[in-house]
Design a protein around this motif. Sequence first.
Motif, mmCIF file in Angstrom:
data_model
loop_
_atom_site.group_PDB
_atom_site.id
_atom_site.type_symbol
_atom_site.label_atom_id
_atom_site.label_comp_id
_atom_site.label_asym_id
_atom_site.label_seq_id
_atom_site.Cartn_x
_atom_site.Cartn_y
_atom_site.Cartn_z
ATOM 1 N N VAL A 68 3.649 26.643 90.887
ATOM 2 C CA VAL A 68 4.302 27.709 91.644
ATOM 3 C C VAL A 68 4.633 28.920 90.776
ATOM 4 O O VAL A 68 5.094 29.942 91.300
ATOM 5 C CB VAL A 68 5.593 27.213 92.331
ATOM 6 C CG1 VAL A 68 5.310 25.983 93.188
ATOM 7 C CG2 VAL A 68 6.683 26.918 91.307
ATOM 8 N N LYS A 69 4.386 28.815 89.500
ATOM 9 C CA LYS A 69 4.735 29.906 88.590
ATOM 10 C C LYS A 69 4.008 31.176 88.989
ATOM 11 O O LYS A 69 2.801 31.170 89.260
ATOM 12 C CB LYS A 69 4.383 29.504 87.155
ATOM 13 C CG LYS A 69 4.987 30.377 86.085
ATOM 14 C CD LYS A 69 4.686 29.802 84.704
ATOM 15 C CE LYS A 69 5.325 28.458 84.500
ATOM 16 N NZ LYS A 69 5.079 27.904 83.152
ATOM 17 N N GLY A 70 4.737 32.266 89.044
ATOM 18 C CA GLY A 70 4.160 33.545 89.449
ATOM 19 C C GLY A 70 4.195 33.788 90.937
ATOM 20 O O GLY A 70 3.964 34.919 91.386
ATOM 21 N N ARG A 71 4.492 32.750 91.716
ATOM 22 C CA ARG A 71 4.547 32.896 93.173
ATOM 23 C C ARG A 71 5.962 32.673 93.707
ATOM 24 O O ARG A 71 6.354 33.292 94.693
ATOM 25 C CB ARG A 71 3.601 31.903 93.850
ATOM 26 C CG ARG A 71 2.146 32.074 93.443
ATOM 27 C CD ARG A 71 1.230 31.183 94.278
ATOM 28 N NE ARG A 71 1.494 29.764 94.103
ATOM 29 C CZ ARG A 71 1.843 28.931 95.087
ATOM 30 N NH1 ARG A 71 1.984 29.374 96.327
ATOM 31 N NH2 ARG A 71 2.059 27.636 94.832
ATOM 32 N N PHE A 72 6.703 31.774 93.094
ATOM 33 C CA PHE A 72 8.059 31.437 93.531
ATOM 34 C C PHE A 72 9.075 32.015 92.558
ATOM 35 O O PHE A 72 8.827 32.087 91.349
ATOM 36 C CB PHE A 72 8.242 29.924 93.589
ATOM 37 C CG PHE A 72 7.479 29.228 94.681
ATOM 38 C CD1 PHE A 72 6.494 29.861 95.407
ATOM 39 C CD2 PHE A 72 7.775 27.896 94.981
ATOM 40 C CE1 PHE A 72 5.800 29.209 96.404
ATOM 41 C CE2 PHE A 72 7.094 27.226 95.990
ATOM 42 C CZ PHE A 72 6.097 27.881 96.691
ATOM 43 N N THR A 73 10.234 32.377 93.098
ATOM 44 C CA THR A 73 11.329 32.866 92.278
ATOM 45 C C THR A 73 12.623 32.205 92.709
ATOM 46 O O THR A 73 12.993 32.274 93.886
ATOM 47 C CB THR A 73 11.474 34.387 92.396
ATOM 48 O OG1 THR A 73 10.246 35.030 92.023
ATOM 49 C CG2 THR A 73 12.591 34.888 91.487
ATOM 50 N N ILE A 74 13.284 31.568 91.748
ATOM 51 C CA ILE A 74 14.571 30.955 92.020
ATOM 52 C C ILE A 74 15.668 31.912 91.577
ATOM 53 O O ILE A 74 15.549 32.579 90.538
ATOM 54 C CB ILE A 74 14.715 29.586 91.306
ATOM 55 C CG1 ILE A 74 16.018 28.900 91.706
ATOM 56 C CG2 ILE A 74 14.618 29.742 89.792
ATOM 57 C CD1 ILE A 74 16.136 27.474 91.166
ATOM 58 N N SER A 75 16.705 32.009 92.376
ATOM 59 C CA SER A 75 17.834 32.849 92.005
ATOM 60 C C SER A 75 19.101 32.218 92.543
ATOM 61 O O SER A 75 19.054 31.338 93.409
ATOM 62 C CB SER A 75 17.661 34.276 92.532
ATOM 63 O OG SER A 75 17.588 34.280 93.943
ATOM 64 N N ARG A 76 20.205 32.652 92.017
ATOM 65 C CA ARG A 76 21.474 32.089 92.449
ATOM 66 C C ARG A 76 22.511 33.194 92.525
ATOM 67 O O ARG A 76 22.520 34.097 91.698
ATOM 68 C CB ARG A 76 21.918 30.955 91.521
ATOM 69 C CG ARG A 76 22.032 31.368 90.062
ATOM 70 C CD ARG A 76 22.041 30.172 89.141
ATOM 71 N NE ARG A 76 23.293 29.434 89.169
ATOM 72 C CZ ARG A 76 23.520 28.343 88.452
ATOM 73 N NH1 ARG A 76 22.588 27.852 87.676
ATOM 74 N NH2 ARG A 76 24.670 27.720 88.521
ATOM 75 N N ASP A 77 23.366 33.100 93.500
ATOM 76 C CA ASP A 77 24.492 34.020 93.648
ATOM 77 C C ASP A 77 25.749 33.175 93.506
ATOM 78 O O ASP A 77 26.198 32.548 94.466
ATOM 79 C CB ASP A 77 24.425 34.720 95.007
ATOM 80 C CG ASP A 77 25.500 35.779 95.158
ATOM 81 O OD1 ASP A 77 26.561 35.667 94.513
ATOM 82 O OD2 ASP A 77 25.285 36.718 95.928
ATOM 83 N N ASN A 78 26.295 33.150 92.299
ATOM 84 C CA ASN A 78 27.456 32.289 92.053
ATOM 85 C C ASN A 78 28.663 32.718 92.864
ATOM 86 O O ASN A 78 29.452 31.886 93.295
ATOM 87 C CB ASN A 78 27.793 32.290 90.559
ATOM 88 C CG ASN A 78 26.793 31.503 89.752
ATOM 89 O OD1 ASN A 78 26.076 30.660 90.280
ATOM 90 N ND2 ASN A 78 26.731 31.785 88.464
ATOM 91 N N ALA A 79 28.806 34.021 93.092
ATOM 92 C CA ALA A 79 29.954 34.507 93.859
ATOM 93 C C ALA A 79 29.914 33.994 95.296
ATOM 94 O O ALA A 79 30.956 33.737 95.904
ATOM 95 C CB ALA A 79 29.977 36.034 93.842
ATOM 96 N N LYS A 80 28.700 33.843 95.828
ATOM 97 C CA LYS A 80 28.541 33.361 97.195
ATOM 98 C C LYS A 80 28.180 31.888 97.246
ATOM 99 O O LYS A 80 27.948 31.345 98.330
ATOM 100 C CB LYS A 80 27.471 34.184 97.919
ATOM 101 C CG LYS A 80 27.839 35.655 98.081
ATOM 102 C CD LYS A 80 26.766 36.402 98.867
ATOM 103 C CE LYS A 80 27.145 37.858 99.042
ATOM 104 N NZ LYS A 80 26.119 38.614 99.805
ATOM 105 N N ASN A 81 28.124 31.255 96.071
ATOM 106 C CA ASN A 81 27.768 29.836 96.003
ATOM 107 C C ASN A 81 26.474 29.539 96.748
ATOM 108 O O ASN A 81 26.384 28.585 97.530
ATOM 109 C CB ASN A 81 28.899 28.971 96.569
ATOM 110 C CG ASN A 81 30.140 29.037 95.726
ATOM 111 O OD1 ASN A 81 30.060 29.114 94.504
ATOM 112 N ND2 ASN A 81 31.291 29.009 96.356
#
Length: 129
Positions: A68-81
């Motif tokens: 999935v490298k180059g196609r998927f992106t993981i991200s997180r918003d700690n403030a919004k959990n």
Amino acid sequence: QVQLVESGGGSVQAGGSLRLSCAASGYIYNYNCVGWVRQAPGQEREWVAGSYFSYFGATGGTYYDDSVKGRFTISRDNAKNTLFLQMNSLKPEDTAMYYCAAGRLSGVRCDRIDQYDNWGQGTQVTVSS
């Protein structure tokens, strides 16, 4: 423990995009790893992506399976959990139930599926050719 609820799955044609969300009832930054794992029918669970956060304030990292490298992106918003997985250029082989997970894992890739101890119920992604 934290409760995780995924959303955003659906059916798309190959080449399309989906954005998965994972809402946490507690503070996901209490865990050094959050990640996405998928499982296709009749297949083993497969780690997709992980996001690492250092308790010592060092910059965390994001890591991906080669498929999935180059196609998927993981991200997180700690403030919004909330955890996200942006999936672009989807392929039929991406079809699976997608789960988000959180835990205190060894290693920074966050790819030790057996060490996650908080799981969501999953959201289905279906990609047609």
